[in-house]
Design a protein around this motif. Structure first.
Motif, PDB file in Angstrom:
ATOM      1  N   ILE A  28      15.254  -3.851 -31.066  1.00  6.57           N
ATOM      2  CA  ILE A  28      16.072  -5.047 -30.865  1.00  6.57           C
ATOM      3  C   ILE A  28      17.518  -4.589 -30.714  1.00  6.57           C
ATOM      4  CG2 ILE A  28      16.867  -7.229 -31.858  1.00  6.57           C
ATOM      5  CD1 ILE A  28      14.246  -7.285 -33.472  1.00  6.57           C
ATOM      6  N   GLU A  29      18.129  -4.920 -29.599  1.00  7.82           N
ATOM      7  CA  GLU A  29      19.501  -4.502 -29.339  1.00  7.82           C
ATOM      8  C   GLU A  29      20.476  -5.628 -29.665  1.00  7.82           C
ATOM      9  OE1 GLU A  29      20.260  -2.500 -25.676  1.00  7.82           O
ATOM     10  OE2 GLU A  29      18.207  -1.760 -25.480  1.00  7.82           O
ATOM     11  N   ILE A  30      21.543  -5.284 -30.381  1.00  8.20           N
ATOM     12  CA  ILE A  30      22.590  -6.261 -30.678  1.00  8.20           C
ATOM     13  C   ILE A  30      23.935  -5.655 -30.330  1.00  8.20           C
ATOM     14  CG2 ILE A  30      21.245  -7.383 -32.485  1.00  8.20           C
ATOM     15  CD1 ILE A  30      22.941  -5.923 -34.548  1.00  8.20           C
ATOM     16  N   GLU A  31      24.956  -6.494 -30.308  1.00  2.66           N
ATOM     17  CA  GLU A  31      26.296  -6.035 -29.955  1.00  2.66           C
ATOM     18  C   GLU A  31      26.882  -5.164 -31.065  1.00  2.66           C
ATOM     19  OE1 GLU A  31      27.962  -9.886 -29.406  1.00  2.66           O
ATOM     20  OE2 GLU A  31      27.758  -9.797 -27.237  1.00  2.66           O
ATOM     21  N   GLY A  32      27.840  -4.339 -30.696  1.00  2.00           N
ATOM     22  CA  GLY A  32      28.477  -3.438 -31.649  1.00  2.00           C
ATOM     23  C   GLY A  32      29.648  -4.073 -32.363  1.00  2.00           C
ATOM     24  N   ILE A  33      30.527  -3.227 -32.896  1.00  2.00           N
ATOM     25  CA  ILE A  33      31.693  -3.702 -33.641  1.00  2.00           C
ATOM     26  C   ILE A  33      32.887  -3.770 -32.704  1.00  2.00           C
ATOM     27  CG2 ILE A  33      33.280  -3.198 -35.536  1.00  2.00           C
ATOM     28  CD1 ILE A  33      30.989  -1.787 -36.969  1.00  2.00           C
ATOM     29  N   THR A  34      33.331  -4.984 -32.424  1.00  2.00           N
ATOM     30  CA  THR A  34      34.521  -5.170 -31.587  1.00  2.00           C
ATOM     31  C   THR A  34      35.565  -6.041 -32.278  1.00  2.00           C
ATOM     32  OG1 THR A  34      33.486  -7.080 -30.495  1.00  2.00           O
ATOM     33  CG2 THR A  34      33.220  -4.927 -29.446  1.00  2.00           C
ATOM     34  N   GLY A  35      35.113  -6.833 -33.286  1.00  2.00           N
ATOM     35  CA  GLY A  35      36.041  -7.768 -33.912  1.00  2.00           C
ATOM     36  C   GLY A  35      36.203  -7.598 -35.406  1.00  2.00           C
ATOM     37  N   GLY A  36      35.861  -6.433 -35.949  1.00  2.00           N
ATOM     38  CA  GLY A  36      36.103  -6.173 -37.363  1.00  2.00           C
ATOM     39  C   GLY A  36      35.006  -6.663 -38.285  1.00  2.00           C
ATOM     40  N   ARG A  37      35.404  -7.278 -39.406  1.00  2.00           N
ATOM     41  CA  ARG A  37      34.492  -7.604 -40.500  1.00  2.00           C
ATOM     42  C   ARG A  37      33.355  -8.527 -40.091  1.00  2.00           C
ATOM     43  NH1 ARG A  37      36.994 -10.415 -45.729  1.00  2.00           N
ATOM     44  NH2 ARG A  37      37.112 -12.163 -44.271  1.00  2.00           N
ATOM     45  N   ALA A  38      33.643  -9.486 -39.200  1.00  2.00           N
ATOM     46  CA  ALA A  38      32.595 -10.421 -38.780  1.00  2.00           C
ATOM     47  C   ALA A  38      31.456  -9.693 -38.094  1.00  2.00           C
ATOM     48  CB  ALA A  38      33.186 -11.481 -37.850  1.00  2.00           C
ATOM     49  N   ASP A  39      31.789  -8.705 -37.271  1.00  2.00           N
ATOM     50  CA  ASP A  39      30.757  -7.945 -36.571  1.00  2.00           C
ATOM     51  C   ASP A  39      29.960  -7.076 -37.542  1.00  2.00           C
ATOM     52  OD1 ASP A  39      31.401  -8.989 -34.104  1.00  2.00           O
ATOM     53  OD2 ASP A  39      32.826  -7.419 -33.626  1.00  2.00           O
ATOM     54  N   VAL A  40      30.635  -6.494 -38.515  1.00  2.00           N
ATOM     55  CA  VAL A  40      29.940  -5.680 -39.521  1.00  2.00           C
ATOM     56  C   VAL A  40      28.950  -6.533 -40.300  1.00  2.00           C
ATOM     57  CG1 VAL A  40      30.222  -4.333 -41.641  1.00  2.00           C
ATOM     58  CG2 VAL A  40      31.823  -4.013 -39.750  1.00  2.00           C
ATOM     59  N   LEU A  41      29.375  -7.736 -40.702  1.00  2.00           N
ATOM     60  CA  LEU A  41      28.494  -8.639 -41.444  1.00  2.00           C
ATOM     61  C   LEU A  41      27.310  -9.064 -40.584  1.00  2.00           C
ATOM     62  CD1 LEU A  41      27.888 -10.295 -43.970  1.00  2.00           C
ATOM     63  CD2 LEU A  41      29.372 -12.096 -43.067  1.00  2.00           C
ATOM     64  N   ARG A  42      27.549  -9.303 -39.293  1.00  2.00           N
ATOM     65  CA  ARG A  42      26.460  -9.693 -38.390  1.00  2.00           C
ATOM     66  C   ARG A  42      25.410  -8.589 -38.308  1.00  2.00           C
ATOM     67  NH1 ARG A  42      26.360  -7.910 -33.533  1.00  2.00           N
ATOM     68  NH2 ARG A  42      28.621  -7.703 -33.402  1.00  2.00           N
ATOM     69  N   ILE A  43      25.848  -7.344 -38.134  1.00  2.00           N
ATOM     70  CA  ILE A  43      24.908  -6.224 -38.043  1.00  2.00           C
ATOM     71  C   ILE A  43      24.143  -6.065 -39.350  1.00  2.00           C
ATOM     72  CG2 ILE A  43      24.705  -3.717 -37.733  1.00  2.00           C
ATOM     73  CD1 ILE A  43      27.207  -3.903 -35.932  1.00  2.00           C
ATOM     74  N   LYS A  44      24.850  -6.142 -40.483  1.00  2.00           N
ATOM     75  CA  LYS A  44      24.192  -6.012 -41.790  1.00  2.00           C
ATOM     76  C   LYS A  44      23.153  -7.104 -41.993  1.00  2.00           C
ATOM     77  CE  LYS A  44      27.801  -3.687 -44.504  1.00  2.00           C
ATOM     78  NZ  LYS A  44      28.735  -3.832 -45.647  1.00  2.00           N
ATOM     79  N   SER A  45      23.476  -8.324 -41.600  1.00  2.00           N
ATOM     80  CA  SER A  45      22.563  -9.449 -41.811  1.00  2.00           C
ATOM     81  C   SER A  45      21.305  -9.310 -40.955  1.00  2.00           C
ATOM     82  CB  SER A  45      23.277 -10.770 -41.484  1.00  2.00           C
ATOM     83  OG  SER A  45      24.382 -10.961 -42.344  1.00  2.00           O
ATOM     84  N   VAL A  46      21.464  -8.894 -39.708  1.00  2.00           N
ATOM     85  CA  VAL A  46      20.300  -8.685 -38.847  1.00  2.00           C
ATOM     86  C   VAL A  46      19.470  -7.520 -39.377  1.00  2.00           C
ATOM     87  CG1 VAL A  46      19.511  -8.111 -36.518  1.00  2.00           C
ATOM     88  CG2 VAL A  46      21.452  -9.656 -36.825  1.00  2.00           C
ATOM     89  N   ALA A  47      20.138  -6.466 -39.860  1.00  2.00           N
ATOM     90  CA  ALA A  47      19.427  -5.306 -40.411  1.00  2.00           C
ATOM     91  C   ALA A  47      18.562  -5.706 -41.602  1.00  2.00           C
ATOM     92  CB  ALA A  47      20.428  -4.223 -40.819  1.00  2.00           C
ATOM     93  N   GLN A  48      19.044  -6.638 -42.430  1.00  2.00           N
ATOM     94  CA  GLN A  48      18.269  -7.099 -43.578  1.00  2.00           C
ATOM     95  C   GLN A  48      17.124  -8.007 -43.157  1.00  2.00           C
ATOM     96  OE1 GLN A  48      21.336  -8.990 -45.852  1.00  2.00           O
ATOM     97  NE2 GLN A  48      22.061  -7.109 -46.795  1.00  2.00           N
ATOM     98  N   ALA A  49      17.282  -8.712 -42.026  1.00  2.00           N
ATOM     99  CA  ALA A  49      16.278  -9.673 -41.587  1.00  2.00           C
ATOM    100  C   ALA A  49      15.090  -9.016 -40.901  1.00  2.00           C
ATOM    101  CB  ALA A  49      16.913 -10.700 -40.646  1.00  2.00           C
ATOM    102  N   VAL A  50      15.335  -7.892 -40.221  1.00  5.72           N
ATOM    103  CA  VAL A  50      14.281  -7.222 -39.456  1.00  5.72           C
ATOM    104  C   VAL A  50      13.408  -6.385 -40.388  1.00  5.72           C
ATOM    105  CG1 VAL A  50      13.870  -5.465 -37.683  1.00  5.72           C
ATOM    106  CG2 VAL A  50      15.620  -7.214 -37.328  1.00  5.72           C
ATOM    107  N   LYS A  51      12.099  -6.460 -40.209  1.00  2.00           N
ATOM    108  CA  LYS A  51      11.158  -5.762 -41.092  1.00  2.00           C
ATOM    109  C   LYS A  51      10.464  -4.574 -40.437  1.00  2.00           C
ATOM    110  CE  LYS A  51      12.029  -8.832 -44.216  1.00  2.00           C
ATOM    111  NZ  LYS A  51      12.987  -8.478 -45.296  1.00  2.00           N
ATOM    112  N   GLU A  52      10.297  -4.564 -39.132  1.00  2.00           N
ATOM    113  CA  GLU A  52       9.538  -3.508 -38.470  1.00  2.00           C
ATOM    114  C   GLU A  52      10.294  -2.839 -37.327  1.00  2.00           C
ATOM    115  OE1 GLU A  52       5.774  -4.987 -37.188  1.00  2.00           O
ATOM    116  OE2 GLU A  52       5.158  -5.646 -39.186  1.00  2.00           O
ATOM    117  N   ALA A  53      10.992  -3.599 -36.536  1.00  2.00           N
ATOM    118  CA  ALA A  53      11.612  -3.074 -35.317  1.00  2.00           C
ATOM    119  C   ALA A  53      12.799  -2.170 -35.617  1.00  2.00           C
ATOM    120  CB  ALA A  53      12.066  -4.226 -34.422  1.00  2.00           C
TER     121      ALA A  53
END
Length: 467
Positions: A38-63
């Motif tokens: 699963i591809e998602i966007e990188g860090i371009t806007g600071g803390r909000a992007d970091v939180l987005r990546i962390k949250s998706v990382a916690q949500a995904v179980k296999e991919a």
């Protein structure tokens, strides 16, 4: 039989209207579908992007979760740290390889692109063995240079190299010849994974993907929500039906595919984010878990974090102490009740905005209209707005007053007393800069409690942003 990896890029190609929670929901659906990456966007806007990546990382179980890093910026460690909780971690180095992209869009010479890309791949390879190099606009690149940069990527540690038909103007036969040329001229390419990505400008993306697989490609960048690239639904169906002819198969759960893709399409095409504060809607919330008096401070802190809040040590202690007082009187405390505790106890701040009055007109044959009056530093402020119901129009009126839009992450209504004059409690969660702020309002008038809760959360945002 070969396994063809499906790398879904839906979350990279959205139109910007997806909310934080919608992105997480789509990631969960893609994971359930059986997508390999699963591809998602990188860090371009600071803390909000970091939180987005962390949250998706916690949500995904296999991919595997794939996030791009810039060959021209120092963001590798930050991206990898955000990916720590993902079941699979992939770093992508994305670089242009055609003359028009390198020199006219990025103002970089070919030798600089080659050198900086290889150096970035080497840096990524020190952190993970799953590194991908993405050659943007590869089909329009000078072939000698393209082979050189792909060779350098493999030598630097890339395990996957992806070539993109960014212009989307290749015919299947031309694309098949192009892939064959790369296998003949890039040493070690057959031992790595070759990925392909095709735009669909002339409606040949799926056909090119088929010829790419027949030519040896091992990964397809596809999209569950079709918007101009390789269709996940089409290629998964094709590889399932003609698996013997292709000598290949995918891990996509085709029996569930229609239902899941239909759900993703509804989320991506709803467009509700552009015209309403209800970015995630008012929805029924399932009890995600029950807590009791035996849960430790660390366990409560984890539950608070899972709800999306970042609290200071002082607020965390206050929430825990209140939780214990409540838990001692009842068998269990729900996550809904924990959110009420957070709204009541965490980050209590002075009132920057105060509610003066509100007037709402609504009916079954007329659009709701709200007139809200607030004050700030003794100055009267008012706003009027139409909306889809009295709460919607009231929140839009407040947005007109403050001149700012915040994502409405959640809206909960609860009764806290019984009888005709029952008190209603509303919890409003606003998201600003990736951080969650919870407000609480109480009134016998449910519209009034909603307005108060919104202002309570708003004041927390204003207080923190002005510090």
């Amino acid at each position: 039989m070969r396994h063809i990896k499906i790398s879904d890029t839906t979350l990279k190609h959205g139109d910007g209207t997806l909310t934080f929670k919608e992105k997480i929901e789509i990631a969960k659906l893609l994971d359930r579908l059986g997508t390999d990456v699963i591809e998602i966007e990188g860090i371009t806007g600071g803390r909000a992007d970091v939180l987005r990546i962390k949250s998706v990382a916690q949500a995904v179980k296999e991919a595997t979760l794939a996030v791009p890093v810039s060959a021209f910026a120092d963001d590798t460690v930050a991206v990898f740290d955000a990916l720590k909780e993902a079941p699979g971690k992939r770093l992508q180095v994305v670089s242009p390889v055609s003359s028009v992209q390198m020199e006219y869009l990025f103002h970089k010479k070919p030798d600089v692109i080659l050198k900086e890309s290889a150096e970035k791949i080497t840096e990524c390879a020190r952190l993970t063995d799953d590194v991908e190099f993405v050659a943007v606009d590869a089909t329009r690149a000078e072939r000698g240079f393209l082979c050189s940069v792909l060779q350098a990527a493999l030598d630097a540690g890339a395990k996957t190299v992806t070539v993109c038909d960014t212009a989307g103007n290749m015919l299947p036969g031309e694309f098949r010849e192009f892939i064959g040329y790369l296998y003949e001229n890039v040493k070690g390419l057959s031992e790595a994974t070759l990925g392909i990505d095709c735009a669909d400008d002339i409606h040949m993306a799926d056909a090119c993907a088929a010829d790419g697989v027949l030519s040896g490609a091992g990964e397809l960048k596809a999209r569950a929500f079709y918007d101009g690239g390789i269709s996940l639904k089409n290629v998964a169906s094709m590889l399932k039906t003609k698996s013997e002819s292709f000598g290949a198969q995918t891990s996509i759960r085709t029996t569930e595919m229609k239902h899941i893709i239909d759900r993703i399409s509804v989320i991506c095409s709803s467009g509700k984010s552009s015209n309403s504060p209800f970015e995630d809607g008012v929805r029924d919330h399932e009890e995600a878990g029950m807590l009791n008096v035996h849960d430790s401070e660390e366990e409560i802190a984890k539950a608070v974090k899972n709800l999306g809040y970042e609290l200071s040590d002082e607020d965390g202690m206050r929430v825990y102490e209140t939780f214990l007082r409540i838990a001692e009187r009842k068998e269990s405390v729900s996550t809904k009740e924990l959110e009420v505790i957070i709204a009541s106890e965490a980050m209590q701040v002075p009132e920057s905005y105060k509610l003066v009055s509100y007037m709402v007109t609504s009916g079954n044959k007329t659009e709701a209209v709200s007139h809200i009056k607030l004050s700030r530093d003794g100055v009267a402020l008012d706003g009027i707005s139409l909306g889809d119901g009295p709460i919607d129009s009231s929140f839009l009126a407040i947005e007109k007053i403050i001149g700012c839009h915040y994502e409405l992450d959640d809206f909960q209504i609860q009764s806290i007393t019984e009888g005709r004059e029952a008190m209603g409690q509303t919890i409003v969660k606003l998201r600003s800069g990736g951080k969650l702020y919870s407000g609480r309002g109480i009134s016998t008038d449910i519209i009034g409690s909603g307005i108060k809760a919104y202002i309570n959360a708003l004041n927390k945002i204003v207080y923190e942003e002005e510090q």
